[in-house]
Design a protein around this motif. Structure first.
Motif, PDB file in Angstrom:
ATOM      1  N   ARG A 547       0.827  -1.205   0.000  1.00 43.34           N
ATOM      2  CA  ARG A 547       0.000   0.000   0.000  1.00 43.34           C
ATOM      3  C   ARG A 547       0.863   1.258   0.000  1.00 43.34           C
ATOM      4  N   ARG A 548       1.927   1.255   0.785  1.00 41.30           N
ATOM      5  CA  ARG A 548       2.797   2.431   0.847  1.00 41.30           C
ATOM      6  C   ARG A 548       3.476   2.690  -0.496  1.00 41.30           C
ATOM      7  N   GLU A 549       3.877   1.624  -1.185  1.00 39.81           N
ATOM      8  CA  GLU A 549       4.501   1.793  -2.506  1.00 39.81           C
ATOM      9  C   GLU A 549       3.525   2.432  -3.479  1.00 39.81           C
ATOM     10  N   LYS A 550       2.273   2.014  -3.425  1.00 39.02           N
ATOM     11  CA  LYS A 550       1.269   2.582  -4.328  1.00 39.02           C
ATOM     12  C   LYS A 550       0.982   4.041  -3.987  1.00 39.02           C
ATOM     13  N   VAL A 551       1.021   4.358  -2.681  1.00 32.80           N
ATOM     14  CA  VAL A 551       0.800   5.754  -2.284  1.00 32.80           C
ATOM     15  C   VAL A 551       1.949   6.629  -2.770  1.00 32.80           C
ATOM     16  N   GLU A 552       3.183   6.139  -2.641  1.00 34.23           N
ATOM     17  CA  GLU A 552       4.343   6.916  -3.081  1.00 34.23           C
ATOM     18  C   GLU A 552       4.334   7.131  -4.586  1.00 34.23           C
ATOM     19  N   SER A 553       3.865   6.120  -5.335  1.00 32.69           N
ATOM     20  CA  SER A 553       3.801   6.254  -6.794  1.00 32.69           C
ATOM     21  C   SER A 553       2.526   6.966  -7.255  1.00 32.69           C
ATOM     22  N   GLU A 554       1.727   7.410  -6.253  1.00 29.66           N
ATOM     23  CA  GLU A 554       0.494   8.150  -6.512  1.00 29.66           C
ATOM     24  C   GLU A 554      -0.539   7.336  -7.284  1.00 29.66           C
ATOM     25  N   GLU A 555      -0.463   6.008  -7.149  1.00 29.23           N
ATOM     26  CA  GLU A 555      -1.492   5.163  -7.767  1.00 29.23           C
ATOM     27  C   GLU A 555      -2.787   5.235  -6.971  1.00 29.23           C
ATOM     28  N   ILE A 556      -2.668   5.393  -5.647  1.00 27.30           N
ATOM     29  CA  ILE A 556      -3.844   5.489  -4.789  1.00 27.30           C
ATOM     30  C   ILE A 556      -3.633   6.611  -3.790  1.00 27.30           C
ATOM     31  N   ASP A 558      -3.711   8.191   0.114  1.00 28.25           N
ATOM     32  CA  ASP A 558      -3.365   7.674   1.445  1.00 28.25           C
ATOM     33  C   ASP A 558      -4.603   7.729   2.331  1.00 28.25           C
ATOM     34  N   ASP A 559      -5.383   6.668   2.270  1.00 24.77           N
ATOM     35  CA  ASP A 559      -6.619   6.574   3.042  1.00 24.77           C
ATOM     36  C   ASP A 559      -6.307   5.937   4.392  1.00 24.77           C
ATOM     37  N   GLU A 560      -6.558   6.679   5.472  1.00 27.89           N
ATOM     38  CA  GLU A 560      -6.258   6.164   6.818  1.00 27.89           C
ATOM     39  C   GLU A 560      -7.002   4.873   7.104  1.00 27.89           C
ATOM     40  N   ARG A 561      -8.164   4.711   6.552  1.00 30.30           N
ATOM     41  CA  ARG A 561      -8.961   3.505   6.819  1.00 30.30           C
ATOM     42  C   ARG A 561      -8.330   2.253   6.221  1.00 30.30           C
ATOM     43  N   GLU A 562      -7.440   2.427   5.255  1.00 35.79           N
ATOM     44  CA  GLU A 562      -6.806   1.281   4.607  1.00 35.79           C
ATOM     45  C   GLU A 562      -5.453   0.926   5.219  1.00 35.79           C
ATOM     46  N   ARG A 563      -4.998   1.711   6.165  1.00 36.89           N
ATOM     47  CA  ARG A 563      -3.686   1.452   6.767  1.00 36.89           C
ATOM     48  C   ARG A 563      -3.708   0.184   7.609  1.00 36.89           C
ATOM     49  N   ARG A 564      -2.549  -0.471   7.604  1.00 35.21           N
ATOM     50  CA  ARG A 564      -2.337  -1.648   8.442  1.00 35.21           C
ATOM     51  C   ARG A 564      -1.021  -1.469   9.198  1.00 35.21           C
ATOM     52  N   PRO A 565      -0.903  -2.054  10.376  1.00 38.27           N
ATOM     53  CA  PRO A 565       0.353  -1.877  11.142  1.00 38.27           C
ATOM     54  C   PRO A 565       1.537  -2.536  10.436  1.00 38.27           C
ATOM     55  N   PHE A 566       2.625  -1.818  10.347  1.00 34.55           N
ATOM     56  CA  PHE A 566       3.873  -2.360   9.792  1.00 34.55           C
ATOM     57  C   PHE A 566       4.820  -2.559  10.978  1.00 34.55           C
TER      58      PHE A 566
END
Length: 612
Positions: A547-556, A558-566
């Motif tokens: 998810r973080r890779e997709k956020v950095e590449s601006e594919e999606i 950064d929705d807080e509801r989709e976050r998971r603990p790393f």
């Protein structure tokens, strides 16, 4: 073995000569046969034959046999240098230069000075030892002084003392470098008094930092030595001398900013106030095993203002002959704070004396399950600048009100006095400070069940970043799950430490972790989790990483509801249901797993990483 047709001579010299010829041609196997036959002949020159056979074995790579023949040569005639040369040669070919050097050294010790082969052995020995020695350069001569000084700043005092023993040049250089002598640490180091006196003399009166716990016999002498060092800014001193003898010297250090003190026979309230009055630049006062007296009308007058004091830390001890129960101690002051806030002034005025106090730690020793000292929390609410509050074995009297700007709060073995049977009544009106970032609760008898939920949810915003529950048997996994599923108070939690919650299992973690999207460290020693939890944590890491890779590449977005603990660190000592295969799997996937027992002391953990 039948004799070869060529091996029909009776003269051992012929066997030796023919064997040498075969060896030159590379026919080592037949050459060895002739050498063996030569040894069997009468009047054979054993040393010549063994010398040649050892050389052939070396050519064949059979260094153990070559060494065996060489040793036999030395045993036959210890004054013949060829045996030593062959032995050293075999060892060198076997990549054992240290052993070869020992052979050369032994040969030089055995052979007489006028031996014909001694010069050759000396030359070989010298070349070998020079080759073995690494190229050493003196860093104090090669590196610029500025760079050397930068390196020395990372070395402790003990290491510098060892460096001074290397050579006279290093000793002179380090004596000219003033920085190490500004900070002397003798604590828990067995340094003779004479050496300590020498090191102190080298500081030339500019000593800034001193840490020492001299023996009973040396304590008075050490105090006499340091009496003239008026520029000390940090002093950590522990001894068995009475407080009066120590303070006669310490109160002359007017530049002191940090004082950590432990003396014999205790530290009375008068002494504490004298320290604060006579040392106006003091920023940290830490008293170990301080004793409170029952003298209400002490002669010392508290200072009107202590603008520099930022940290007050006291390990409070009880006088041996006094009863050790809570509340009823006759010598306990009405306002039971062993700090400068005890004069005949209002609470607000008392706190105005310490306007910049940021840290307050009070601890009662572990002398019994009922031991505690009484504390009125209402008095602390005027400490508006307090950021860190650590209380050990405190009996709260009256309403519980925390300082408004606290960021770290530790309550360890605390209780209400007198106890209130109704758990709801215990926490009625109790609210956590709105800026709280770190909370430690350990066996707090009046916070349990629904009270735990109510206390945490009193935070208006999810500011909490670290939560530690230690030996907290009144809080079960379902309390935590209910908390995270029905409130956002732990939404920003980064560190969760739950120790001794034995019923915590894989299912509980599956319900708990998705509600903690910012969690980085999970410490769950002595729980019932299995390898299933490690697999689940690894899966969460994979999902969040993607998810973080997709956020950095601006594919999606950064929705807080989709976050998971790393989760990066997992601590699991005492988890007996975890297999070693599961642990190795987690580590192979990049998860830092600690199985060993936590070495950090309980007190270290409960003070947010602040040692005594």
């Amino acid at each position: 073995m039948a004799k070869n047709q060529d091996m029909t001579w009776d003269n051992p010299v012929m066997y030796l000569k023919y064997g040498r010829d075969l060896a030159r041609k590379g026919d080592y196997k037949r050459a060895l046969m002739f050498m063996d036959e030569a040894l069997k002949q009468k009047d054979a020159n054993v040393l010549d034959i063994l010398d040649n056979r050892s050389a052939i074995y070396s050519k064949m790579g059979k260094y153990d046999l070559a060494l065996k023949d060489a040793r036999r040569m030395v045993k036959t005639n210890s004054l013949d240098g060829r045996g030593y040369l062959r032995a050293a040669k075999a060892l060198l070919l076997e990549h054992k230069p240290e052993k070869a050097a020992e052979i050369y050294a032994y040969a030089l010790k055995t052979l007489p000075e006028d031996h014909s082969q001694r010069p050759l052995i000396e030359e070989l020995h010298s070349k070998l030892t020079n080759k073995m020695e690494p190229k050493r350069l003196d860093p104090f001569k090669v590196l610029p002084p500025e760079l050397v000084f930068m390196i020395l700043k990372y070395l402790n005092f003990k290491t510098i003392l060892k460096m001074m023993q290397v050579c006279k040049g290093w000793n002179r250089f380090l004596l000219s470098y003033q920085e190490p002598w500004l900070k002397l640490d003798f604590y828990n180091k067995k340094i003779p008094l004479k050496a300590m006196r020498t090191y102190l003399a080298r500081s030339r009166g500019s000593l800034k930092y001193l840490s020492a716990n001299p023996s009973r016999d040396d304590a008075a002498k050490v105090l006499e030595i340091i009496k003239g060092f008026r520029n000390i800014e940090h002093l950590n001193f522990s001894c068995t001398l009475p407080s009066g003898l120590c303070l006669d010297v310490i109160l002359n250090f007017k530049q002191l900013k940090c004082l950590i003190l432990r003396v014999g026979l205790g530290m009375a309230m008068d002494n504490i106030i004298d320290i604060l009055r006579e040392l106006p630049k003091l920023e940290t006062l830490q008293l170990r095993e301080a004793f409170l007296t029952d003298d209400n009308d002490h002669g010392s007058i508290p200072p009107e203002s202590l603008p520099n004091l930022k940290r007050f830390i006291a390990e409070i001890d009880f006088v041996v002959h006094q009863p050790r129960g809570p509340l009823t101690l006759p010598w306990y002051k009405p306002a039971p704070l062993p700090a400068p806030f005890v004069g005949r002034v209002s609470d607000e005025d008392a706190w105005n004396r310490v306007p910049n106090l940021e840290e307050l730690r009070l601890e009662c020793p572990k002398v019994g399950p009922s031991t505690a000292f009484n504390l009125s929390m209402e008095r602390l609410r005027y400490g508006t600048n307090l950021r860190i509050l650590v209380l050990w074995r405190v009996a709260f009297i009256g309403p519980i009100v925390f300082p408004p700007n606290l960021e770290h709060l530790s309550l360890v073995y605390c209780k209400r006095s007198p106890p209130i049977p109704d758990n709801e009544a215990n926490l009625q009106g109790v609210r956590l400070p709105p800026k709280l970032k770190s909370l430690v609760l350990a066996n707090v008898s009046f916070i349990k069940d629904q009270g735990f939920h109510n206390l945490l949810t009193s935070l208006p915003e999810p500011t909490l970043e670290s939560l530690r529950l230690e030996q907290y048997f009144d809080v079960q996994p379902y309390h935590l799950i209910n908390l995270v599923q029905n409130s956002r108070v732990l939404r920003n939690l980064r560190v969760l430490w739950v120790e001794g919650m034995y019923t915590l299992c894989d299912r509980d973690l599956r319900n708990l972790l998705p509600e903690l999207p910012n969690l980085c460290e999970l410490h769950i020693p002595h729980t019932s989790i299995t390898g299933v939890s490690i697999r689940y944590i690894v899966d969460l890491r994979t999902i969040e990483g993607t998810r973080r890779e997709k956020v950095e590449s601006e594919e999606i977005d950064d929705d807080e509801r989709e976050r998971r603990p790393f989760i990066e660190t997992l601590t699991i000592p005492g988890c007996e249901n975890l297999s070693e295969d599961a642990v190795q799997f987690g580590r192979s996937m990049g998860l830092k797993i600690k199985k060993e027992a936590v070495e950090a002391s309980m007190q270290y953990a409960f003070t947010g990483g602040l040692y005594w």
